[in-house]
Write an enzyme that holds these catalytic residues in place. Sequence first.
Site, PDB file in Angstrom:
ATOM      1  CG  HIS A  53     112.593  -6.715  45.601  1.00 36.33           C
ATOM      2  ND1 HIS A  53     112.504  -7.829  46.407  1.00 36.33           N
ATOM      3  CD2 HIS A  53     112.466  -5.637  46.411  1.00 36.33           C
ATOM      4  CE1 HIS A  53     112.317  -7.423  47.657  1.00 36.33           C
ATOM      5  NE2 HIS A  53     112.290  -6.104  47.684  1.00 36.33           N
ATOM      6  CD  GLU A  57     114.425  -8.643  49.899  1.00 33.36           C
ATOM      7  OE1 GLU A  57     113.471  -9.430  49.813  1.00 33.36           O
ATOM      8  OE2 GLU A  57     114.320  -7.502  50.366  1.00 33.36           O
ATOM      9  CG  HIS A 117     114.977  -2.248  47.733  1.00 31.05           C
ATOM     10  ND1 HIS A 117     115.664  -2.855  48.751  1.00 31.05           N
ATOM     11  CD2 HIS A 117     113.722  -2.746  47.776  1.00 31.05           C
ATOM     12  CE1 HIS A 117     114.859  -3.687  49.392  1.00 31.05           C
ATOM     13  NE2 HIS A 117     113.664  -3.637  48.816  1.00 31.05           N
TER      14      HIS A 117
HETATM   15 CO    CO Z   1     112.168  -4.959  49.362  1.00 34.32          CO
END
Ligand code: CO
Length: 299
Positions: free
Chosen positions: A184, A214, A246
């Site tokens: 993530h 991210e 995702h």
């Molecule tokens: Co997220």
Amino acid sequence: MLQSLKSLKIFLLLAVLTLWALPPAPAASASEHGKARPAKTAILLVTFGTSVPQAQKVFGLIETAVRKAYPGVEVRWAYTAKFIRDKLAKKGQKLLSPAQALALLMAQGYTQTAVQSLHVIPGAEYNDLLRVVRGFKGMSDHFRLMAGRPLCSTTDDLKAVVAALASQPPKERKDSQAVVYMGHGTHHPAGVVYPALDYMLQSKDPLTFLGTVEGYPTLEDVKAELLARDVKEAYLLPFMTVAGDHAHNDMAGDEAGSWKTVLTKAGVKCIPVMKAITENPKIVAIWLDHLRVVMAHFK
Ligand code: CO
């Protein structure tokens, strides 16, 4: 007159000091009626959550493992993501936040609760959870709480994760094919876990990489590594507790910015694998190890 004012001052000072030095209220063993309260233990499994039904089933695997390890102990769930709880509520599924779940356990007379984080890193969500746990700890002497660490909390955890991931890619993988994990990523300081894990994965298998959606390493970093090693084919797998939004969109989606699209354009054929790390029993075993540390305090 002056003398009596002085002695009054001394008296008040002594009174305050005496109150301050009083021993604390009796410990958790006695209830308000003086009877020892029998221990009533619960385990609260806390995850970010998912609204993808298939991904929700994966949580069942963890629950089964936890129930097997602690037969007879109450096991409950809490989702930290409000938008997911709201989404599920519209479908008639009632999921509680950690604070709601703890309030209920407390009201139902549970005396001790292991709050096991099923987060991947000790990032923002885990720290929010710790704040909730600290808040509830301050509310009662009869409600013991301890939080279990997330998956990747120590260097030993990372070593165990790398070992567990050995069985994550499909068995038919050839030596020339790379494995790319999508984590993530975060702005939180705990985001340093990702480059550390990427380093450790590559040390074990030079064609295994970890990037993040991210944070760091980025998709561009991973792409550069793949091209530098002349990789022509790569398996894409989520390094996430569920193969949810995702994985389906950012990793394997057909839109312009997805990992599959970007890497395919760069000449790397992509084979997405919708397998969450939670589906790996060796990964679940690491969370169970962390839960065991907490449960050992509740004996
Ligand atoms: Co997220």
